[in-house]
Design an enzyme around this catalytic site. Structure first.
Site, PDB file in Angstrom:
ATOM      1  N   TYR A  11     -63.638  85.613  16.282  1.00  0.00           N
ATOM      2  CA  TYR A  11     -63.178  85.419  14.989  1.00  0.00           C
ATOM      3  C   TYR A  11     -64.134  84.569  14.241  1.00  0.00           C
ATOM      4  CZ  TYR A  11     -60.244  85.085  10.437  1.00  0.00           C
ATOM      5  OH  TYR A  11     -59.750  85.173   9.388  1.00  0.00           O
ATOM      6  N   GLU A  55     -66.308  79.990  26.339  1.00  0.00           N
ATOM      7  CA  GLU A  55     -65.619  78.870  26.543  1.00  0.00           C
ATOM      8  C   GLU A  55     -64.738  79.340  27.791  1.00  0.00           C
ATOM      9  OE1 GLU A  55     -65.403  80.440  23.666  1.00  0.00           O
ATOM     10  OE2 GLU A  55     -63.106  80.724  23.224  1.00  0.00           O
ATOM     11  N   ASP A  72     -51.173  59.459  33.612  1.00  0.00           N
ATOM     12  CA  ASP A  72     -51.533  58.937  32.295  1.00  0.00           C
ATOM     13  C   ASP A  72     -50.838  57.676  31.867  1.00  0.00           C
ATOM     14  OD1 ASP A  72     -52.480  61.531  31.962  1.00  0.00           O
ATOM     15  OD2 ASP A  72     -50.817  62.181  30.851  1.00  0.00           O
TER      16      ASP A  72
END
Ligand code: XMP
Length: 514
Positions: free
Chosen positions: A83, A171, A227
């Site tokens: 796009y 990607e 994390d």
């Protein structure tokens, strides 16, 4: 921190985070912003390059996402993908039309290797296409640099203006030389140095945290997951005993996991910090008694978690900083480029603890993707078994037990899961599997064991591969491993007389079983 920045302008494509990840794999720092971000803001960030993502719209329709054409006149290299490529052509005077047939899948693309974008790319290369509209006419000043059988403009460029348009998706991994193309863009075209590395990130972050915190007191909710562990260790390196970590053991962790966390972060571990383990198992079990509905279980566990955490925090009194293990996908998914209010969903907390008295939040990992968090963890010297821990739901085994959660069921599923993990490790196949675990179905059935009839539970084993956790495929586990695990579970874990293997993909299933 003074470093090269590449900006990804998000036009709603499903791969926007992947674009940024791939750029970072080239050791170039990259951030994602909405296409609504003003040109002035972008200029102020002084990026070395800008990448426009794909998106589901048609650029020629009036209500589709767009951007001011001034973007292409800044002298900053721009790469449009799908796009983004069409929009660039459309805004600069090219023509975009709807194709008769949608081009979708792995497609052979022929590239012009004289383009800086396609340096060292094979002349005939496999790329991932997914588009309905196509560039029918390129904008003035551009030349076509790639095509496929069905797509006359698979890539176009205006080298002098440093504008590049690619119809396919470099990607995604299906585009075999996609990372090379992105690397060519950020290195050859944008001239980035490629010096974004975890060792310097860790070093700079520790220094910055130390300056910010000064002599302040810091509080961290530690779950033992990747994390929060990496965030805690980073803080401990920066401010040592000014940090207090509260670890709420809700009794729904994997076998021995609570003790493992305590070994690493407790007083005998390698880190300088105050560690508080709250053994709240009984509280959680009594709240969960009689509850069978999965969403209700999640809610109870989340709320009780907050309550226990707040009670502990109250004992500590006012602190200056509260540490959260927010990572970049949390920031992007919550749609906030700025201040984040997200708390890690793996704490399963619906918001910040309300009654904890702190002045400011520190989120040392809020710019990192998961694989970068792991790299930072290794840089910080955190043990590999902790750094590469599998994803584990915040509500823990609570949602791996279908129906009511009881201490006995937790014991069963912990023991079965431990055997399963041990055998997978022994078979040497752990690295090839994304996530695997045992769950307890609420089904009991008749069996025979020795000379006796039994009426016991069925354990379900799950093993999936997934790239993004949105979809998943069951793994073809070797029969001999399944046999071995089954016989060990039946023999070693009481009250189990059947073991089932779940081969459902997601969708229609989910990864967890509840
Ligand atoms: P599902 O089963 O939803 O799982 O396909 C996708 C991934 O998310 C994890 N998961 C959770 N994580 N709180 C969490 O923090 C939850 O309630 C939760 N439910 C699932 C799951 O382990 C898998 O990795």
């Amino acid at each position: 921190m003074n470093r090269d920045l590449v900006i990804v302008l998000d036009f709603g494509g499903q791969y926007n985070q992947l674009v940024a990840r791939r750029v970072r794999e080239c050791n170039v720092y990259c951030e994602i912003y909405s296409y609504k971000t003003a040109l002035e803001e972008i200029k102020a960030m002084n990026p070395k390059g800008i990448i426009l993502t794909g998106g589901p719209n048609s650029c020629y329709e009036s209500d589709s996402p767009t951007y001011t054409v001034e973007l292409f006149k800044l002298g900053i290299p721009v790469l449009g993908l799908c796009y983004g490529a069409q929009l660039m052509q459309f805004l600069l005077g090219g023509e975009v039309k709807r194709a008769d047939v949608r081009e979708y899948g792995k497609i052979e693309v022929f590239v012009d290797r004289s383009s800086r974008l396609f340096e060292n790319v094979l002349e005939k290369t496999i790329c991932w296409m997914s588009h309905n509209d196509y560039i029918a006419k390129i904008a003035p000043g551009f030349r076509i640099t790639a095509h496929s059988a069905d797509c006359p403009v698979a890539a176009a460029e205006n080298e002098a203006e440093k504008l590049y348009a690619i119809q396919f998706h470099p990607e995604v991994l299906h585009t075999q030389e996609g990372t090379k193309m992105l690397k060519n863009f950020v290195m050859n075209v944008c001239g980035c140095a490629g010096d974004w590395r975890m060792d310097s990130f860790v070093e700079e972050s520790v220094k910055a945290i130390r300056e910010k915190v000064g002599k302040g007191k810091v509080l961290c909710a530690l779950s033992g997951g990747v994390d929060s562990s990496v965030a805690a260790v980073m803080l401990s390196k920066a401010v040592g005993e000014q940090l207090t970590c509260v670890f709420v053991d809700h009794g729904l962790l994997r076998k021995d996991e609570g003790d493992e966390v305590a070994v690493v972060f407790g007083p005998d571990g390698p880190y300088d910090l105050n560690f508080i383990r709250v053994n709240a198992q009984d509280r959680f079990f009594s709240k969960l008694a009689g509850v069978t509905e999965p969403e209700k279980k999640r809610k109870i566990i989340g709320e009780e978690f907050i309550r226990v955490f707040e009670e502990e925090a109250k004992k500590i009194g006012a602190v200056d900083f509260f540490v959260q293990g927010t990572i970049y996908p949390d920031v992007v998914e919550s749609g906030k480029g700025g201040e984040s209010e997200t708390i890690k969903s793996h704490h399963n907390v619906g918001g910040l603890p309300k009654h904890v008295d702190f002045k400011e939040i520190i989120e040392p990992l809020r710019n990192l993707f998961k694989d970068e968090v792991r790299k930072a963890g290794l840089e910080l010297g955190i043990p590999e078994n902790l750094v590469f821990r599998q994803p584990f739901p915040g509500p823990g085994l609570g949602i791996r037990i279908i129906g009511e959660v009881t201490p006995e069921k937790v014991r069963i599923v912990q023991d079965a899961d431990a055997i399963y993990r041990e055998e997978i490790a022994k078979a040497g196949i752990a690295d090839g599997i994304g996530q695997y675990f045992a769950a307890l179905t609420n089904m009991r059935s008749v069996g025979v064991m020795g000379d006796e009839r039994t009426y016991d539970y069925a354990i379900a084993l799950r093993a999936v591969n997934t790239i993004d956790f949105m979809t998943a495929e069951a793994v073809d586990l070797p029969w001999e491993v399944l046999h071995k695990v089954t016989s060990r579970i039946i023999n070693e874990v009481g009250h189990v007389n059947r073991v089932l293997y779940d081969v459902t993909s997601k969708p229609p299933g989910t990864i967890e079983l509840e």
